[in-house]
Design a protein around this motif. Structure first.
Motif, PDB file in Angstrom:
ATOM      1  N   VAL A 186       0.827  -1.206   0.000  1.00 43.09           N
ATOM      2  CA  VAL A 186       0.000   0.000   0.000  1.00 43.09           C
ATOM      3  C   VAL A 186       0.867   1.264   0.000  1.00 43.09           C
ATOM      4  N   LEU A 187       2.056   1.167   0.599  1.00 47.23           N
ATOM      5  CA  LEU A 187       2.927   2.331   0.745  1.00 47.23           C
ATOM      6  C   LEU A 187       3.652   2.646  -0.565  1.00 47.23           C
ATOM      7  N   TYR A 188       3.719   3.913  -0.907  1.00 51.21           N
ATOM      8  CA  TYR A 188       4.545   4.323  -2.042  1.00 51.21           C
ATOM      9  C   TYR A 188       5.019   5.754  -1.840  1.00 51.21           C
ATOM     10  N   GLN A 189       6.119   6.074  -2.513  1.00 47.93           N
ATOM     11  CA  GLN A 189       6.609   7.451  -2.510  1.00 47.93           C
ATOM     12  C   GLN A 189       6.185   8.117  -3.804  1.00 47.93           C
ATOM     13  N   GLY A 190       5.582   9.264  -3.683  1.00 45.21           N
ATOM     14  CA  GLY A 190       5.123   9.972  -4.863  1.00 45.21           C
ATOM     15  C   GLY A 190       5.433  11.442  -4.757  1.00 45.21           C
ATOM     16  N   SER A 191       5.228  12.122  -5.858  1.00 44.63           N
ATOM     17  CA  SER A 191       5.423  13.563  -5.890  1.00 44.63           C
ATOM     18  C   SER A 191       4.117  14.187  -6.340  1.00 44.63           C
ATOM     19  N   LYS A 192       3.507  14.936  -5.472  1.00 41.34           N
ATOM     20  CA  LYS A 192       2.222  15.544  -5.799  1.00 41.34           C
ATOM     21  C   LYS A 192       2.026  16.771  -4.926  1.00 41.34           C
ATOM     22  N   PRO A 193       1.125  17.639  -5.289  1.00 46.96           N
ATOM     23  CA  PRO A 193       0.888  18.819  -4.444  1.00 46.96           C
ATOM     24  C   PRO A 193       0.195  18.426  -3.143  1.00 46.96           C
ATOM     25  N   VAL A 194       0.743  18.909  -2.070  1.00 45.59           N
ATOM     26  CA  VAL A 194       0.141  18.704  -0.753  1.00 45.59           C
ATOM     27  C   VAL A 194       0.010  20.064  -0.090  1.00 45.59           C
ATOM     28  N   MET A 195      -0.888  20.157   0.878  1.00 42.94           N
ATOM     29  CA  MET A 195      -0.990  21.401   1.633  1.00 42.94           C
ATOM     30  C   MET A 195       0.245  21.525   2.513  1.00 42.94           C
ATOM     31  N   TRP A 196       0.939  22.624   2.347  1.00 40.67           N
ATOM     32  CA  TRP A 196       2.251  22.792   2.972  1.00 40.67           C
ATOM     33  C   TRP A 196       2.257  24.069   3.792  1.00 40.67           C
ATOM     34  N   SER A 197       2.762  23.951   5.006  1.00 36.46           N
ATOM     35  CA  SER A 197       2.894  25.123   5.864  1.00 36.46           C
ATOM     36  C   SER A 197       4.322  25.647   5.775  1.00 36.46           C
ATOM     37  N   THR A 547       9.438   3.797   9.446  1.00 35.30           N
ATOM     38  CA  THR A 547      10.520   2.829   9.642  1.00 35.30           C
ATOM     39  C   THR A 547      10.733   2.007   8.378  1.00 35.30           C
ATOM     40  N   CYS A 548      11.366   2.627   7.391  1.00 36.11           N
ATOM     41  CA  CYS A 548      11.636   1.924   6.147  1.00 36.11           C
ATOM     42  C   CYS A 548      12.937   2.432   5.538  1.00 36.11           C
ATOM     43  N   PHE A 549      13.450   1.667   4.590  1.00 29.81           N
ATOM     44  CA  PHE A 549      14.686   1.994   3.893  1.00 29.81           C
ATOM     45  C   PHE A 549      14.436   1.958   2.392  1.00 29.81           C
ATOM     46  N   THR A 550      15.125   2.863   1.674  1.00 24.96           N
ATOM     47  CA  THR A 550      15.009   2.887   0.212  1.00 24.96           C
ATOM     48  C   THR A 550      16.376   2.599  -0.408  1.00 24.96           C
ATOM     49  N   LYS A 551      16.343   1.957  -1.553  1.00 22.44           N
ATOM     50  CA  LYS A 551      17.580   1.577  -2.229  1.00 22.44           C
ATOM     51  C   LYS A 551      18.158   2.766  -2.979  1.00 22.44           C
ATOM     52  N   LYS A 552      19.420   3.032  -2.748  1.00 23.83           N
ATOM     53  CA  LYS A 552      20.071   4.158  -3.405  1.00 23.83           C
ATOM     54  C   LYS A 552      20.112   3.935  -4.912  1.00 23.83           C
ATOM     55  N   GLY A 553      19.808   4.979  -5.653  1.00 22.21           N
ATOM     56  CA  GLY A 553      19.853   4.910  -7.101  1.00 22.21           C
ATOM     57  C   GLY A 553      18.605   4.357  -7.743  1.00 22.21           C
ATOM     58  N   ALA A 554      17.722   3.735  -6.953  1.00 23.59           N
ATOM     59  CA  ALA A 554      16.497   3.166  -7.511  1.00 23.59           C
ATOM     60  C   ALA A 554      15.418   4.237  -7.582  1.00 23.59           C
ATOM     61  N   LEU A 555      14.519   4.062  -8.533  1.00 22.51           N
ATOM     62  CA  LEU A 555      13.376   4.955  -8.658  1.00 22.51           C
ATOM     63  C   LEU A 555      12.231   4.445  -7.796  1.00 22.51           C
ATOM     64  N   PRO A 556      11.343   5.374  -7.335  1.00 24.03           N
ATOM     65  CA  PRO A 556      10.205   4.928  -6.523  1.00 24.03           C
ATOM     66  C   PRO A 556       9.341   3.884  -7.210  1.00 24.03           C
ATOM     67  N   THR A 557       9.386   3.848  -8.542  1.00 24.95           N
ATOM     68  CA  THR A 557       8.573   2.872  -9.274  1.00 24.95           C
ATOM     69  C   THR A 557       9.265   1.524  -9.415  1.00 24.95           C
ATOM     70  N   ASP A 558      10.542   1.428  -9.056  1.00 25.49           N
ATOM     71  CA  ASP A 558      11.273   0.160  -9.179  1.00 25.49           C
ATOM     72  C   ASP A 558      10.792  -0.824  -8.122  1.00 25.49           C
ATOM     73  N   PRO A 559      10.716  -2.100  -8.457  1.00 21.12           N
ATOM     74  CA  PRO A 559      10.221  -3.110  -7.508  1.00 21.12           C
ATOM     75  C   PRO A 559      11.067  -3.209  -6.242  1.00 21.12           C
ATOM     76  N   ASP A 560      12.379  -2.938  -6.355  1.00 26.04           N
ATOM     77  CA  ASP A 560      13.254  -3.078  -5.190  1.00 26.04           C
ATOM     78  C   ASP A 560      13.546  -1.751  -4.510  1.00 26.04           C
ATOM     79  N   PHE A 561      12.752  -0.726  -4.804  1.00 28.04           N
ATOM     80  CA  PHE A 561      12.984   0.597  -4.208  1.00 28.04           C
ATOM     81  C   PHE A 561      12.855   0.545  -2.690  1.00 28.04           C
TER      82      PHE A 561
END
Length: 1010
Positions: A186-197, A547-561
């Protein structure tokens, strides 16, 4: 009614009680709190349920924030919860209540930052673990303060063992719940507009937003048409045969297109926006095919005008006049040339207003397409919407729909500043660090003026989103965040109610949850039905980290990100259990958690913290599921909060649970309104119209505040203020007097006096009938959380049926009778009344009913809160008897009204001086009043009911002078004075007074004295 005569006064059975008329609640309530703590009321109720199993009822406490003293909304919420828990307990449940606190998040972090700033320190220079410890201490201090303030309101619960989102165990489980989102996809990293203070430098959820008036710039900006892509009219023509009709038709249409396109060459599509700073990020202009558009040409102009003669603008017809007037063009200075169809709009390509500017290095030299969108309206503006997908949700959705994610911009930083790569505006801020307007808007407007890119400008005040913490405006900003996908299949196999978080939530709302009031269902359903993915991340320090780790150099859409490893998760969770979430920030944390299985150099550790709504949304896991005193199935019977929590705790709990357990974490949801002042205005310290619970308790006592809650319709907004509280206090005094009368009349009482209902006079059996009716009303009301309905029924019963009727009638028998069946029956009924009224009212008036109970049943272990509402026999119901007494009471009203006239005219001083003649036209009523079995063994007659010394009932024709009441037909009263002497013991005026052994007494009193 009873005499002061010295020789007979001491022979009367006058009320005896030490129960005071004046409650003195502010001073006496703390003593009862100490007593309850000493005898362990809450724990004894749990032991009682263990010894004799009872069905459980769990109200799960929505955690208040550990920051500041309680306000009246807190009091309302906690008192409602307490009334639910106590009433459920007294109706036979094992009703559990575990209070809790929300401890993480920005408000506390903000307070600690303020402390650092006051010392001239920079928060970013402080060790993050030390900073978090300061936040923890701050929360702990306010928890202690709020706990005592809640307890003072008479709230029962596990105060010695509440739940805290910052407890190590809780932080571990919050991390585990997040890891379920990670592991199930269910979790993913994305880029989208959010309400920002920009003030708080973090993304905000909708629940953290409030709307206030804000004065904004408004600009009307023309986008020039630079290309018209005519449709291919031959696409569907087979063979291109010049002789074919379809071919000839295509030729004609193509020619028409070319002719009409000439009108649009060089024209301008006008947009309107209240956020000029977003113009540098424009990527499209949207229109709505359902709107009527026209092409307008300028034919004249005043001197002060940015439009030029010959300029042509495309505008929504409904708005064209307003737009052109804003450009200072009056009627007669422009004309409408023709319609512009939606098909034509779709062929246009526009130029950004800053296209081709010197010094911009081609930054804006891209095509701006026209796109259709249902969100475009002609209610305001121009009928076209400037579209910057990095700064608006609908704009973003339009680009997602078209697969144009590569066109997103990243032009604005976390302080709302234009980033260095943006020509002309780099470093300029939309808002400064205090939330005040920066230079970005005016700089963009000035640039538009400079390049001839403005048609009109202005200012307007409108509702605008603000952070509810800093009270500063927010912006929509495109930034990398972590999201929970609510429309992605959850890979956990719990598909009973759907495969996605959204489908599970919507199914739960309709099938699994009872809503009080029902409107709550519609509100939450519509919110979840339309909501975007859940933004889980915040760029702060005080909270549970993702509490998660992301793989360096991988894109958020990559299976091993994302690293998904149960062993890594378990190492994290074990550390959190032992050390709390601080373990994530300690040196060597990455190496510790990755272990020997992964190379730390290949992985990045995520340092964003979870949205605090994820914390509170997870409470079902570490309270209901994890604690022994939670819920057996991990589901709460009730969540109870204010209506704002449809977008807050109800909402986040629903989403979180649907992502982890596949369904709603609650079976019922109750919502209450907001608190307003007496005039219906929102409370504000600046207006001086706030009502602090502490002040109400000091002046009146907590029971008055509780009674205000019970008397109010909590489903709407509630008003409170000095005059309203005076009215509540008056209701309390009247109720207290009823209880005091019962205590006095029952002293002393023993079971030896008890009379069986079948042997009682009709008047007592009528009271038992009313009790049987009320028992159903009270139980149903409490089951439906209708406290206002319960109290109104009980208050009316006490004041109208008892004080003004039953007690008024029976005072004579209670004071003056000897050991008669009538007196023993009345005292039996009073005892029955006592046990029901004290337990029925105990969930509302917790202190007063304890005082009443202990007045009769003193003892170290005695408490009304340890007993259940008594079962009331259904065979006490007697509808024919009730119907008969309803007629009697109507007739009594006419008699008492007639006597009041004589009293006002000073003909009589008391009703016992009267012996009226009552004329009855209704046969059934006449027979009821005349019948020998009207009351068992003649223990009451209509004279007793009307509190007169004598009374004659007749069905003879009613004389003209008879007193009548318009609302009671067929009953008339002719006043007559009572004949005889006044009994010196009971004060009745009777012919036989003075003819008995005891001088100056009537037959009844002589018998009592003998």
């Amino acid at each position: 009614m009873c005499a002061d005569t010295p020789e007979y006064k001491d022979t009367l059975n006058l009320p005896q009680t030490d129960f005071p008329m004046r409650a003195g609640l502010p001073n006496r309530e703390p003593g009862w709190l100490d007593r309850w703590e000493k005898i362990g009321i809450y724990d004894r109720l749990r032991d009682k349920a263990t010894a004799s199993p009872r069905p459980a009822f769990t109200l799960h406490d929505g955690p208040p924030y550990a920051n500041g003293h309680l306000h009246i909304g807190h009091a309302l919420n906690k008192i409602l919860k307490d009334m639910v828990v106590r009433s459920q307990q007294m109706m036979g449940h094992d009703a559990r209540y575990i209070p809790g606190w929300d401890c993480h998040g920005l408000p506390i972090e903000w307070k600690i930052e303020e402390q650092y700033r006051a010392k001239g320190q920079n928060k970013d220079e402080v060790d993050v673990v030390d900073f978090r410890q300061e936040c923890r201490k701050f929360a702990e201090g306010w928890i202690d303060v709020q706990r005592e303030e809640f307890k003072r309101l008479g709230i029962t619960g596990t105060w010695d063992k509440p739940y805290l989102t910052m407890d190590f165990r809780a932080e571990r489980i919050i991390a585990e719940e997040f890891q379920k989102f990670l592991m199930t996809g269910v979790l993913y990293q994305g880029s989208k507009p959010v309400m920002w203070s920009p003030v708080e430098k973090t993304a905000l959820a909708e629940a953290e937003i409030e709307y206030h008036d804000h004065k904004s710039h408004t600009i009307w900006v023309p986008f020039s048409v630079v290309e018209i892509k005519l449709p291919d009219r031959f696409a569907d023509v087979p063979g291109y045969d010049p002789g074919e009709m379809a071919y000839e038709r295509a030729i004609q249409m193509q020619h028409s297109d070319q002719v009409r396109a000439k009108d649009l060459e060089g024209c301008k599509v006008v947009i309107w926006t209240t956020t000029p700073w977003t113009i540098p990020s424009n990527k499209a202009v949207a229109y709505n095919p359902e709107i009527s558009y026209g092409l307008y040409e300028v034919t004249g102009r005043p001197e002060e005008c940015w439009a030029r003669i010959g300029d042509r603008y495309v505008l929504a017809d409904k708005l064209a006049g307003d737009v052109l007037s804003k450009a200072r063009l009056e009627d007669g200075m422009y004309r409408r040339l023709r319609d512009v169809s939606a098909e034509e709009l779709g062929t246009l390509t526009l130029a950004h207003p800053f296209r081709g500017l010197d010094g911009a290095d081609g930054f804006w030299d891209y095509d701006v397409p026209m796109i259709d969108g249902d969100h475009v309206t002609d209610d305001a503006g121009t009928g076209f919407v400037h579209t910057a997908p990095s700064h608006g949700q609908e704009d973003y959705d339009a680009f997602v729909k078209r697969g144009w994610m590569d066109r997103m911009t990243h032009n604005v930083g976390e302080e709302s500043e234009f980033l260095p790569h943006v020509p002309f505006f780099a470093g300029l801020k939309v808002l400064d660090h205090k939330g005040k307007e920066g230079k970005a808007n005016t700089a963009v407007i000035d640039k538009l003026v400079e390049v001839g890119g403005l048609l009109a400008r202005g200012r307007m005040t409108h509702s605008y989103p603000h952070s509810w913490r800093s009270k500063a405006p927010v912006i929509y900003r495109n930034t990398p965040q972590w999201f929970a996908a609510i429309d992605r299949a959850v890979g956990d196999g719990q598909d009973t109610y759907g495969q996605t978080i959204r489908s599970r939530a919507l199914t739960s709302i309709d099938q699994l949850v009872k809503w009080t009031p029902q409107t709550g269902r519609n509100r939450l359903y519509s919110m979840i039905e339309a909501r975007p993915d859940w933004v889980l991340s915040r760029q702060r320090a005080w909270g549970v980290p993702l509490t998660c780790f992301t793989k360096k150099g991988a894109l958020p859409t990559d299976p091993d990100f994302l690293l998904r490893d149960p062993k890594v998760n378990e190492r994290i969770n074990a550390a959190f259990e032992a050390e709390g979430a601080d373990a994530w920030y300690k040196p060597g944390a990455k190496e510790r958690f990755l272990g020997n299985d992964y190379d730390p150099a290949e992985w990045d550790q995520v340092f964003d913290i979870l949205d605090v709504w994820f914390d509170s949304g997870s409470t079902h896991a570490f309270v209901l599921r994890d604690r022994e005193d939670g819920s057996a199935d991990g589901i709460a019977d009730l969540y109870l909060e204010g209506t704002d929590q449809h977008r807050g705790w109800f909402h986040s709990s629903m989403l979180q649970a649907c992502g982890t357990i596949g369904r709603a974490p609650y079976r019922g949801v109750l919502t209450h309104g907001f608190t307003l002042d007496e005039k219906g205005n929102k409370m504000s310290k600046s207006l001086g119209n706030t009502v602090a619970p502490e002040e109400v308790v000091k002046q009146y006592g907590a029971d008055i505040l509780r009674l205000w809650v019970a008397q109010s319709d909590y489903t709407a907004d509630l008003r409170i203020g000095p005059e309203i509280l005076k009215g509540v206090a008056d209701s309390y005094r009247r109720l207290r007097n009823t209880m005091r009368y019962m205590l006095g009349a029952l002293a002393p009482y023993s079971d030896a006096e008890r009379v069986e209902p079948a042997d009682m006079p009709e008047l007592e059996r009528w009271v038992l009938h009313r009790l049987a009716e009320l028992d159903t009303v009270v139980r149903k009301g409490y089951a439906e959380y209708n406290f206002q309905g319960v109290f109104q029924q009980l208050f009316n019963f006490c004041t109208v049926d008892l004080s003004a009727f039953y007690f008024d009638i029976r005072k004579d028998a209670l004071y003056c009778d000897g050991d008669t069946l009538r007196r023993r029956s009345a005292r039996t009924v009073l005892d029955i009344l006592f046990h029901r009224l004290t337990t029925w009212l105990a969930p509302i008036l917790v202190f007063t009913m304890e005082e009443v109970w202990l007045e009769r049943f003193p003892g170290d272990d005695s408490s009304v809160h340890l007993v259940d509402i008594p079962e009331t026999p259904k065979d006490w119901l007697d509808e024919p008897l009730a119907a008969k007494w309803a007629m009697v009471r109507r007739a009594r009203r006419v008699v008492t009204a007639a006597l009041e006239v004589q009293r006002v005219d000073k003909v009589i001083g008391a009703s016992l001086e009267a012996a009226p003649v009552v004329y009855i036209e209704d046969k059934a009523l006449f027979e009821a009043l005349r019948s020998h079995d009207f009351s068992l063994q003649s223990d009451v007659d209509f004279a007793d009911i009307c509190i007169t010394s004598d009374l004659t009932v007749t069905n003879k024709p009613m004389p003209n002078e008879a007193f009548r009441l318009p609302e009671v037909e067929g009953v008339g009263v002719v006043f007559e004075k009572a004949e005889g002497e006044k009994c010196q013991r009971c004060w009745k005026i009777l012919p036989d007074v003075g003819t008995h052994a005891h001088p100056g007494t009537c037959k009844r009193c002589d018998s009592a004295l003998s």
